[in-house]
Design a protein around this motif. Sequence first.
Motif, mmCIF file in Angstrom:
data_model
loop_
_atom_site.group_PDB
_atom_site.id
_atom_site.type_symbol
_atom_site.label_atom_id
_atom_site.label_comp_id
_atom_site.label_asym_id
_atom_site.label_seq_id
_atom_site.Cartn_x
_atom_site.Cartn_y
_atom_site.Cartn_z
ATOM 1 N N GLN A 193 0.818 -1.212 0.000
ATOM 2 C CA GLN A 193 0.000 0.000 0.000
ATOM 3 C C GLN A 193 0.849 1.258 0.000
ATOM 4 O O GLN A 193 0.589 2.215 0.728
ATOM 5 C CB GLN A 193 -0.957 -0.010 1.185
ATOM 6 N N GLY A 194 1.899 1.248 -0.812
ATOM 7 C CA GLY A 194 2.695 2.450 -1.003
ATOM 8 C C GLY A 194 3.716 2.726 0.084
ATOM 9 O O GLY A 194 4.326 3.791 0.108
ATOM 10 N N ARG A 195 3.897 1.762 1.010
ATOM 11 C CA ARG A 195 4.889 1.971 2.074
ATOM 12 C C ARG A 195 5.834 0.795 2.141
ATOM 13 O O ARG A 195 5.453 -0.325 1.829
ATOM 14 C CB ARG A 195 4.190 2.090 3.432
ATOM 15 N N VAL A 196 7.066 1.061 2.612
ATOM 16 C CA VAL A 196 7.978 -0.043 2.863
ATOM 17 C C VAL A 196 7.591 -0.626 4.217
ATOM 18 O O VAL A 196 7.656 0.047 5.235
ATOM 19 C CB VAL A 196 9.441 0.440 2.889
ATOM 20 N N VAL A 197 7.139 -1.883 4.218
ATOM 21 C CA VAL A 197 6.684 -2.458 5.486
ATOM 22 C C VAL A 197 7.679 -3.453 6.067
ATOM 23 O O VAL A 197 7.665 -3.717 7.259
ATOM 24 C CB VAL A 197 5.306 -3.133 5.321
ATOM 25 N N GLU A 198 8.536 -4.007 5.217
ATOM 26 C CA GLU A 198 9.569 -4.913 5.729
ATOM 27 C C GLU A 198 10.835 -4.619 4.955
ATOM 28 O O GLU A 198 10.783 -4.236 3.797
ATOM 29 C CB GLU A 198 9.172 -6.386 5.505
ATOM 30 N N SER A 199 11.965 -4.810 5.614
ATOM 31 C CA SER A 199 13.225 -4.554 4.934
ATOM 32 C C SER A 199 14.320 -5.359 5.603
ATOM 33 O O SER A 199 14.361 -5.491 6.821
ATOM 34 C CB SER A 199 13.510 -3.050 4.986
ATOM 35 N N GLY A 200 15.198 -5.945 4.810
ATOM 36 C CA GLY A 200 16.289 -6.749 5.357
ATOM 37 C C GLY A 200 16.737 -7.787 4.366
ATOM 38 O O GLY A 200 16.392 -7.719 3.198
ATOM 39 N N SER A 201 17.514 -8.761 4.854
ATOM 40 C CA SER A 201 17.971 -9.824 3.970
ATOM 41 C C SER A 201 16.903 -10.904 3.913
ATOM 42 O O SER A 201 15.951 -10.899 4.683
ATOM 43 C CB SER A 201 19.288 -10.408 4.479
ATOM 44 N N HIS A 202 17.082 -11.839 2.988
ATOM 45 C CA HIS A 202 16.141 -12.944 2.823
ATOM 46 C C HIS A 202 15.917 -13.668 4.166
ATOM 47 O O HIS A 202 14.790 -13.838 4.611
ATOM 48 C CB HIS A 202 16.716 -13.910 1.779
ATOM 49 N N GLU A 203 17.023 -14.034 4.820
ATOM 50 C CA GLU A 203 16.908 -14.797 6.064
ATOM 51 C C GLU A 203 16.193 -13.978 7.130
ATOM 52 O O GLU A 203 15.336 -14.486 7.854
ATOM 53 C CB GLU A 203 18.296 -15.217 6.570
ATOM 54 N N GLU A 204 16.548 -12.707 7.219
ATOM 55 C CA GLU A 204 15.910 -11.843 8.236
ATOM 56 C C GLU A 204 14.406 -11.780 8.014
ATOM 57 O O GLU A 204 13.626 -11.915 8.945
ATOM 58 C CB GLU A 204 16.498 -10.430 8.173
ATOM 59 N N LEU A 205 14.007 -11.581 6.745
ATOM 60 C CA LEU A 205 12.578 -11.395 6.456
ATOM 61 C C LEU A 205 11.793 -12.682 6.680
ATOM 62 O O LEU A 205 10.621 -12.654 7.040
ATOM 63 C CB LEU A 205 12.380 -10.892 5.023
ATOM 64 N N LEU A 206 12.432 -13.830 6.453
ATOM 65 C CA LEU A 206 11.741 -15.111 6.677
ATOM 66 C C LEU A 206 11.364 -15.269 8.142
ATOM 67 O O LEU A 206 10.451 -16.000 8.475
ATOM 68 C CB LEU A 206 12.631 -16.276 6.248
ATOM 69 N N ARG A 207 12.080 -14.552 8.994
ATOM 70 C CA ARG A 207 11.824 -14.707 10.416
ATOM 71 C C ARG A 207 10.772 -13.751 10.939
ATOM 72 O O ARG A 207 10.438 -13.790 12.116
ATOM 73 C CB ARG A 207 13.142 -14.533 11.206
ATOM 74 N N VAL A 208 10.262 -12.880 10.108
ATOM 75 C CA VAL A 208 9.251 -11.911 10.568
ATOM 76 C C VAL A 208 7.912 -12.628 10.727
ATOM 77 O O VAL A 208 7.359 -13.113 9.737
ATOM 78 C CB VAL A 208 9.100 -10.750 9.567
ATOM 79 N N PRO A 209 7.365 -12.729 11.913
ATOM 80 C CA PRO A 209 6.106 -13.459 12.084
ATOM 81 C C PRO A 209 4.967 -12.706 11.391
ATOM 82 O O PRO A 209 4.868 -11.483 11.514
ATOM 83 C CB PRO A 209 5.894 -13.487 13.593
ATOM 84 N N GLY A 210 4.179 -13.436 10.640
ATOM 85 C CA GLY A 210 3.050 -12.814 9.935
ATOM 86 C C GLY A 210 3.482 -11.883 8.827
ATOM 87 O O GLY A 210 2.672 -11.115 8.308
ATOM 88 N N GLY A 211 4.736 -11.967 8.436
ATOM 89 C CA GLY A 211 5.251 -11.054 7.419
ATOM 90 C C GLY A 211 4.766 -11.405 6.026
ATOM 91 O O GLY A 211 4.463 -12.555 5.733
#
Lengths: 606, 614
Positions: free
Chosen positions: A551-569
């Motif tokens: 929706q026009g905003r950066v909501v997650e940012s990081g490396s592949h491994e980091e983002l995989l760990r975001v719950p509900g991401g």
Amino acid sequence: MKRADFDTIPVTLRGQFVRHLPSYVLGTALLALYQAAQYWFDTRLRVAIDAATSGERERALSLGAWLIVVALGSLGVRVATRLILFNAGRVAEYELRGALLGRLQRLGTGFYQRVHAGDIMSRATNDLTHVRLLLGFGVLNAFSTPFALVSAFAAMMSVSPQLTWAAMAPIPVLFLVTRSFSAQMYPRQRENQEALGALSDTVQAHVAGARVVRSFNLEQQQLEDFDRINERYLDKNLSLARLRGSMGPIMQGISGVGVLIVFWYGGSLMVKGGISSGGLLLFFRSLARLTWPLMALGFLVGLLQRGRAAYQRLAEIYQAVPDIVDGDQPAPPSVEGRLEVRDLQFSYGENQVLRGVSFELPAGGSVAIVGRTGSGKSTLARLLPRLENTPPGTVFLDGVDICRLPLSTVRKAIGYAQQNPFLFSTTAARNIGLALPECDSDEAQDRIASAARRAHVLEELLGLPEGIDTVVGERGVQLSGGQKQRVALAAAFVLGPRLLVLDDPLSAVDARTETGILEAIDEQRAERGVILITHRVAAARRCDRILVVDQGRVVESGSHEELLRVPGGIYRAFAEEQRIESELSRLGELDLAEASGRLVVAQEGA
Amino acid sequence: MNQPTSRGQKALDAYHREAQAELVDDRTLATQLWPFVRPHGTWLWISLVSIVLCTGLALVRPLIMLHAIDRGLAARDPQVFFEGGLLFALVAALEQVLQFGQTYAMQVLGARSMSDLRRHVFGFVGGLPLSYFDRQPVGRLVTRVTNDVDAIQELFSSGALSALGDMIRLVGVIVLMLRLDVQLSLVAFAAMPVVGLFMLWVRRRAREAFRSIRSETARMNANMNEQVNGVALIQAFGQEEAKALEFDGINAAYRDANLRSIKYDAIQDAAIDAISAISLASIVVALGWHGASFGTVVALTAYLGQFFEPISMLAQRYTLLQSAMSGAERVFGLLAVPERDAPPRDPSEASHGSSELELELDHVFFGYKPDFDVLHDIQLQVRPGERIALVGPTGSGKTTITALLLRLYEVRQGAVRIRGRDAISLGRDELRRSFAVVPQDVQLFSGTLAQNVAAGEAPDLERVRRVLEQMQILDVFIGRQGGLEAKVQPGGSNFSSGERQLIAFARALYRDAPILILDEATASVDSETEARMQRALEALLRGRTAIIVAHRLSTIRSVDRIVVLQKGHIIEQGAHEELMAHGGLYAALYQLQLARHAGAEEAPAAPRVGVAQA
């Protein structure tokens, strides 16, 4: 003829008129000369006839010789007049069209959203034709008619004023009738065009929906629909035909009245000795000379109105202000390729697409921008090379606001490959070598072939009827969506920018090709900065950093491994969904038919 | 610019040449066109008779002048002039009426016969197999029905066929002039050989110019259209200058072709004027040596005018004839395509099976391309009332099987049978009326909701209402403005994807065919819509044999038998429990689906699947 400089030629009606004024003046002078010659010819012909019939052979012979000389001379003058005046119209058309394309190339999406491609084409063809008619045919007849009138009128008056007035009586009627024809003709032509358009739409819908039509036996209904629209087109056709068909006979009929008058009244005058036989012949000739210029005058009124209205529609394009223009700073000697995006907000009208996106990309680095359809990621991709109207102070190249740099610097530095690629109707090789000044030298051929190989499309292109020199695009051989995408990718490789923006390069390719393209992107990452717009996790994970846009905003940012760990991401959900998909497609590829389908299902993490 | 010798340039040149190639064989054209013209033959006769009469009257006119003038001058009586003038005017008026009749009859002939041809081509396109559409761009077929047929129509509306009248007129003028006065006529014709040669010279060039205008116009519009549509690409690659140069090449070629055409037109018109003026002057001079009545001179002058008129029209008419020919060639080229959709076949080829079975695929092999099969040896037998789910990974051939049942494509080997009868022995309509289809991508037509439900028939509102009630979805639509007659926008854009699915279900129920083919949409919907769709589906399935390309777990569970496809083979068949117990591909697919279904709620990770080593 040398190519005109389309940036400086005048694009107003007045400007074009003034530009071609020398032609107009010369043409007009020649017109006057031609009509004077006609006057001379008619009046001398009368004398010659009278001389011949009264036995003055020698005089008739010398006059006859002069008549032939004047006839030949008139030929030259008449050709020159038409060449000068009609050519002016065609040259004006050429210049206006060239200027139109120049303007169109500079206008941005703001304009193209307001005025659609079909509309632009109709202006470039129909409207420009009306303007050309105004500037060529219109000008010729505006000047020619008064001269013709004067010349014929004077010739007739020299024989008999009474007969002249009588013979000219139907002329106003001729003018009025032509005008009314011309006024009716245009709307009927337009209706005819519209009926043809409706017909074309029906066929289009029928062919595109062939599968449904067949599945539901809709053939009969489709045929009835078609009949209705076909019938309407037929009606419009015939209505136009009636008008066109009646025009000639009515005109001839009216000018026939003039002949009748000359015949009857002129004959009586001749019997009474008022005019000679030469005089009567002169009347027939002069009257015939008048018919066409007067009809043209009738057309002229409509021509003028339509030409001006058509010009107004063209002026909208000429006057449109390009919203994306060069900045005030000079081109830097070299570009390193460091990119910074600061609080980038962007809207299409009311619809806000980006609500503050910021990120930095060091020179030679890579970033993946991931998001669902409609998240704004493709808009972001187009904003970076200023293909959209990028707000000032939001995107910086090597620390300089891109809005302050020359456009050519920005676009040369930041290459862009579209998601829905467009191909020109030229050879595949030339589509790939779009950025090259020429595509035919051995060196260029090598670069094109190597780019095609890297984009994993070379083999398929070589398999086309004429190999890589096959004409593709709308009017050539149809390439599949995946092939087009890879041709676009190859074109971007040839361009070789410091920073490459790839808008969803995997959206239309199959699994095997995907692996190849991912390798190609890895190669590119080694050579230049890469901004990869994608929804594919397999592609995104290769980049140094991943941004998830929603929706026009950066909501997650990081490396592949980091983002995989975001719950509900979002990224994590994408990864899971795509893993299932790839499992599914892997199942589709396994050789199970012979293995009698013995599969082992194991839980994740095993 | 590019060297003209390069391979790429050669390919481009060959392509452009091909685009303007014009092969002409007027005899075949005439025989091909005749069946469409014949039904409107009356108009042709009216036109032909009018042409002859009209030409005759035009030839008579100068004679009337001659007699009126000579008798009037002899009798010194204005009354004779008046009577002659009146007769002249009457003849001229009649001639113009006939002229209108002639052109209009010709236009009616052209418009009506081309309207029939257009309908025929449209019907023909409707009977082409889907495999043909897979290969041809839509735009090309549209052009055949519209622009190409219009080009043929030009043949009639341009008056190219009126050339017959022109021929009669030319001969008539010469004969009559010679009969009036041989010597004066010969003087007038003295310049003719020169004129003839000159005309040949100009006309060839004028024709060439006219033809290059036509082809340059097409190229120019195509190029500009591309540049407008591809403007983002041009800007992104900084190719404005190069593309402007390319366009300028075509724009200048177009301008130059026009300038050439202006030149030759101007020369031709002016030359005709000059020649007729010279002929006139010659006659006048000759009068000094060879006396003739004034009436004869006037008549000869009038004939001279008539003589030159048709000559100036010839060049234009010839070019229109050429473009009509190439249009006809493209249209009749399409009509010569032998492939047909579900063509009738020799009954001896038809196989027979058990009429106990509703559907049977008997050792079916099929491929979209000749050398690549996507279905291998498919054997499937479906009893009346049975519900079958086709399950398998993407590209395994599920949808292809449903297309073969409808005979949208022809099997390469094997047979498809409906109630024991081979599909090739059934008529196309009879076969397809046995099926109600719900495709994966639902297409709505612009019109009303009821029209969309009734697809193809005149909608019976009461029946539409009953269908929606049976499916318990009436409440979804009745609240819309217009109720059952609510407007559907092109492409159905004012209905949600869930609503579109429901309309497709209703369409199938309205059709009330014995066999249902349902290709489920893959998109996930919310649980409320899901429940609605299941209820609607139950109503639809009641009392019907069904083949379902299934993606939803709930659908898969409610069928009698599951057929598992992979790479075009049937590799498993059976009930859900049997297949799960078997632990094969189906079990793996099912678990993946289960994991995806739960994906949104952070389900446990999906299983991994591998082939066991034997």
